[in-house]
Enzyme design. Structure first.
Site, PDB file in Angstrom:
ATOM      1  N   HIS A 186       0.851  -1.206   0.000  1.00 14.35           N
ATOM      2  CA  HIS A 186       0.000   0.000   0.000  1.00 14.35           C
ATOM      3  C   HIS A 186       0.880   1.248   0.000  1.00 14.35           C
ATOM      4  O   HIS A 186       1.264   1.767   1.049  1.00 14.35           O
ATOM      5  CB  HIS A 186      -0.929  -0.004   1.220  1.00 14.35           C
ATOM      6  CG  HIS A 186      -2.047   0.991   1.115  1.00 14.35           C
ATOM      7  ND1 HIS A 186      -3.339   0.710   1.470  1.00 14.35           N
ATOM      8  CD2 HIS A 186      -2.064   2.268   0.664  1.00 14.35           C
ATOM      9  CE1 HIS A 186      -4.103   1.772   1.260  1.00 14.35           C
ATOM     10  NE2 HIS A 186      -3.338   2.740   0.774  1.00 14.35           N
ATOM     11  N   HIS A 235       1.601   5.105  -2.095  1.00 16.94           N
ATOM     12  CA  HIS A 235       1.184   6.132  -3.052  1.00 16.94           C
ATOM     13  C   HIS A 235       2.436   6.709  -3.692  1.00 16.94           C
ATOM     14  O   HIS A 235       3.144   7.500  -3.074  1.00 16.94           O
ATOM     15  CB  HIS A 235       0.356   7.213  -2.348  1.00 16.94           C
ATOM     16  CG  HIS A 235      -0.936   6.697  -1.781  1.00 16.94           C
ATOM     17  ND1 HIS A 235      -2.106   6.658  -2.513  1.00 16.94           N
ATOM     18  CD2 HIS A 235      -1.241   6.144  -0.579  1.00 16.94           C
ATOM     19  CE1 HIS A 235      -3.077   6.123  -1.772  1.00 16.94           C
ATOM     20  NE2 HIS A 235      -2.570   5.804  -0.593  1.00 16.94           N
ATOM     21  N   LEU A 236       2.711   6.287  -4.934  1.00 17.24           N
ATOM     22  CA  LEU A 236       3.912   6.777  -5.641  1.00 17.24           C
ATOM     23  C   LEU A 236       3.629   8.087  -6.374  1.00 17.24           C
ATOM     24  O   LEU A 236       4.547   8.733  -6.865  1.00 17.24           O
ATOM     25  CB  LEU A 236       4.431   5.732  -6.630  1.00 17.24           C
ATOM     26  CG  LEU A 236       5.167   4.522  -6.059  1.00 17.24           C
ATOM     27  CD1 LEU A 236       5.615   3.603  -7.195  1.00 17.24           C
ATOM     28  CD2 LEU A 236       6.349   4.921  -5.195  1.00 17.24           C
ATOM     29  N   ARG A 237       2.362   8.432  -6.499  1.00 14.74           N
ATOM     30  CA  ARG A 237       1.918   9.734  -7.025  1.00 14.74           C
ATOM     31  C   ARG A 237       2.117   9.935  -8.517  1.00 14.74           C
ATOM     32  O   ARG A 237       1.850  11.028  -9.024  1.00 14.74           O
ATOM     33  CB  ARG A 237       2.579  10.901  -6.273  1.00 14.74           C
ATOM     34  CG  ARG A 237       2.428  10.876  -4.752  1.00 14.74           C
ATOM     35  CD  ARG A 237       0.989  10.877  -4.320  1.00 14.74           C
ATOM     36  NE  ARG A 237       0.844  11.171  -2.874  1.00 14.74           N
ATOM     37  CZ  ARG A 237      -0.257  10.930  -2.183  1.00 14.74           C
ATOM     38  NH1 ARG A 237      -1.302  10.365  -2.768  1.00 14.74           N
ATOM     39  NH2 ARG A 237      -0.333  11.226  -0.902  1.00 14.74           N
ATOM     40  N   ASP A 258       0.997   2.527   3.794  1.00 16.96           N
ATOM     41  CA  ASP A 258       0.125   3.596   3.279  1.00 16.96           C
ATOM     42  C   ASP A 258       0.960   4.877   3.098  1.00 16.96           C
ATOM     43  O   ASP A 258       0.500   5.984   3.394  1.00 16.96           O
ATOM     44  CB  ASP A 258      -1.077   3.850   4.189  1.00 16.96           C
ATOM     45  CG  ASP A 258      -2.110   4.774   3.543  1.00 16.96           C
ATOM     46  OD1 ASP A 258      -2.000   5.034   2.331  1.00 16.96           O
ATOM     47  OD2 ASP A 258      -3.009   5.243   4.256  1.00 16.96           O
ATOM     48  N   HIS A 284       3.239  14.165   0.625  1.00 17.16           N
ATOM     49  CA  HIS A 284       2.646  15.399   0.090  1.00 17.16           C
ATOM     50  C   HIS A 284       3.747  16.444  -0.025  1.00 17.16           C
ATOM     51  O   HIS A 284       4.724  16.404   0.732  1.00 17.16           O
ATOM     52  CB  HIS A 284       1.547  15.920   1.020  1.00 17.16           C
ATOM     53  CG  HIS A 284       0.353  15.022   1.100  1.00 17.16           C
ATOM     54  ND1 HIS A 284      -0.575  14.915   0.084  1.00 17.16           N
ATOM     55  CD2 HIS A 284      -0.063  14.163   2.059  1.00 17.16           C
ATOM     56  CE1 HIS A 284      -1.511  14.038   0.424  1.00 17.16           C
ATOM     57  NE2 HIS A 284      -1.212  13.558   1.621  1.00 17.16           N
TER      58      HIS A 284
HETATM   59  O1  DOR Z   1      -3.985   9.376   4.665  1.00 19.29           O
HETATM   60  C1  DOR Z   1      -4.277   9.016   3.541  1.00 19.29           C
HETATM   61  N1  DOR Z   1      -3.644   9.499   2.450  1.00 19.29           N
HETATM   62  N2  DOR Z   1      -5.269   8.139   3.365  1.00 19.29           N
HETATM   63  C2  DOR Z   1      -5.728   7.804   2.154  1.00 19.29           C
HETATM   64  O2  DOR Z   1      -6.565   6.976   2.052  1.00 19.29           O
HETATM   65  C3  DOR Z   1      -5.218   8.471   0.947  1.00 19.29           C
HETATM   66  C4  DOR Z   1      -3.841   8.920   1.165  1.00 19.29           C
HETATM   67  C5  DOR Z   1      -3.333   9.827   0.091  1.00 19.29           C
HETATM   68  O3  DOR Z   1      -3.481   9.503  -1.083  1.00 19.29           O
HETATM   69  O4  DOR Z   1      -2.721  10.860   0.441  1.00 19.29           O
HETATM   70 ZN    ZN Z   2      -6.652   4.447   1.943  1.00 17.10          ZN
END
Ligand code: DOR
Ligand code: ZN
Length: 428
Positions: free
Chosen positions: A60, A62-64, A305, A309
């Site tokens: 899980h 997020h590579l963006r 996860d 950002h």
């Molecule tokens: O904290 C989170 N950030 N929860 C998510 O489900 C999405 C993720 C994100 O894409 O930043």
């Molecule tokens: Zn999520």
């Protein structure tokens, strides 16, 4: 090219193996495992006092890419993974545009071949544009190599849409990953609903929103006889629902993050945006339930996860800051410090949750150290103490609630396809 790992402790939960042996790697593969191996022409890595584990798999992340490269990209994200001892990541489709078709799935896989330091598997979206209205091209994406399907970042409001998706994916024996929080209950809440939110006067997201969502999704998986995987489980009610469903034989699996295993909503007391995440950090009783669920097998896997950002997006009033923070460079250290050095879990149990289980859930030929297997390995120093410094992260995301925290335990080398890609924190 040959690489000889000497005198390490090989921990391979997939075969219940835990012993001091050498490993000889030739080209990409493990060719010998045994005591006192010799080779005249191999590069030798001295693993005395270290653990050699199957490469960690973070399912899980997020590579963006595409479209949000100010937060992260495949190059920076996979470097962060390697620094954290992770050899394979599964990346989430809540990008811009959303990864909701086979062309994008293939595109990300190709970009990862070029720019990736570790392996990247792609998770495709459940609905077109993740709008929750129309199913995306699930079959096409799976044929193109996607390993699972999800609208992660959003709860699927329509039970009908999720049911159709489950019906569809059942024939592939792969999971739909559920981000489970009922939107009508969370609304615009910014943290866990409880004593701390009441004290701060902030709108909360009640745990029952997660319980209800998990309950519905389990029932739909049971009804369709398809696989559902509960993402970042965080409420004690949800853990109990998964426990009961597993007893009935429902095809449900679940993952938990290091932060939901170790931190509470007390982190928010000083409005620390670095601790703002979705689902939110909850109270100690929920944290305790995560640990129990992990121990008794209700929760299968540990994932980060990882949600980087850009600094200026996250550095603002708590209410407006986006959810999520960087996780891959701290996950192993946080888990070893809080679960291994406290005696809660053995190293074998931890490696099972961070490598073997995710491989099994996504049906990857990984998470196992055996002759003939591709050499994806993580070398771990369980005794190394270090201090988290987000300025040194390879990730572009510099926010983490663990910044400045002393940890014990770290990956000291990451090996992908038989090549050392990280050694002593440096990407090579
Ligand atoms: O904290 C989170 N950030 N929860 C998510 O489900 C999405 C993720 C994100 O894409 O930043
Ligand atoms: Zn999520």
């Amino acid at each position: 090219m040959k690489l000889l790992l000497k005198s390490g402790r090989v921990v391979n939960p997939a075969t219940n193996f835990n012993d001091m042996v050498d490993i000889l790697i030739e080209d990409e593969k493990i060719v010998k495992i045994g005591a006192d191996l010799q080779s005249d022409d191999a590069e030798v890595f001295d693993a005395t006092g270290l653990i050699i584990a199957p490469g960690l798999i973070d399912m899980h992340v997020h590579l963006r890419e595409p479209g949000q490269e100010a937060k992260e990209d495949i190059g920076s994200g996979t470097r962060a993974a390697a620094a954290g001892g992770i050899t394979t990541v599964a990346c989430m489709p809540n990008t811009s545009p959303v990864i909701d078709n086979s062309v994008l799935v293939q595109g990300i896989a190709q970009r990862a071949q070029q720019d990736g330091v570790v392996k990247v598997k792609v998770v495709g979206a459940l609905s077109k544009g993740q709008e929750g209205k129309e199913l995306a091209e699930i079959g096409d994406m799976l044929e193109a190599g996607a390993v699972a399907i999800t609208d992660d970042g959003h709860y699927v409001d329509s039970a009908k849409l999720l049911m159709n998706g489950l019906d569809y994916i059942a024939r592939y024996d792969l999971p739909i990953i559920s981000h489970a929080e009922d939107n009508t209950l969370t609304e615009d809440g910014v943290m866990h609903e409880g004593a701390v939110s009441a004290m701060l006067g902030m709108k909360g997201r009640p745990a029952v929103a997660e319980d209800i969502a998990v309950s519905r999704d389990i029932l739909l998986a049971e009804y369709t006889n398809a696989r559902i995987h509960i993402a970042h489980i965080s409420s004690k009610g949800a853990v109990e629902l998964v426990r009961q469903a597993k007893k009935r034989g429902v095809k449900v699996t679940a993952e938990v993050t290091p932060h939901h295993l170790t931190l509470t909503d007390e982190e928010i007391k000083n409005f620390n945006v670095a601790a703002k995440v979705c689902p939110p950090l909850r109270s100690q009783d929920h944290v305790q339930a995560m640990i129990e669920g992990l121990k008794d097998g209700t929760i299968d896997a540990i994932v980060t996860d990882h949600s980087p950002h850009a600094f200026e997006e996250k550095d603002r009033e708590f209410k407006f800051a986006p959810n999520g923070f960087t996780g891959m460079e701290t996950s192993l250290g946080v888990i070893l410090t809080n679960l291994y050095h406290t005696g809660i879990m053995t190293i074998d149990e931890i490696i099972e949750k961070m490598s073997v289980a995710p491989a099994k859930i996504l049906k990857l030929d990984a998470g196992n150290i055996e002759i003939g297997k591709i050499a994806d390995l993580t070398v771990i120093d369980t005794e190394k103490t270090w201090k988290v410094d987000s300025n040194k992260f390879y990730s572009r995301g510099k926010f983490t609630p663990y910044d400045g925290v002393e940890l014990k335990g770290k990956a000291v080398a990451t090996i992908v396809n038989g090549k050392i890609v990280m050694e002593n924190g440096i990407i090579v």
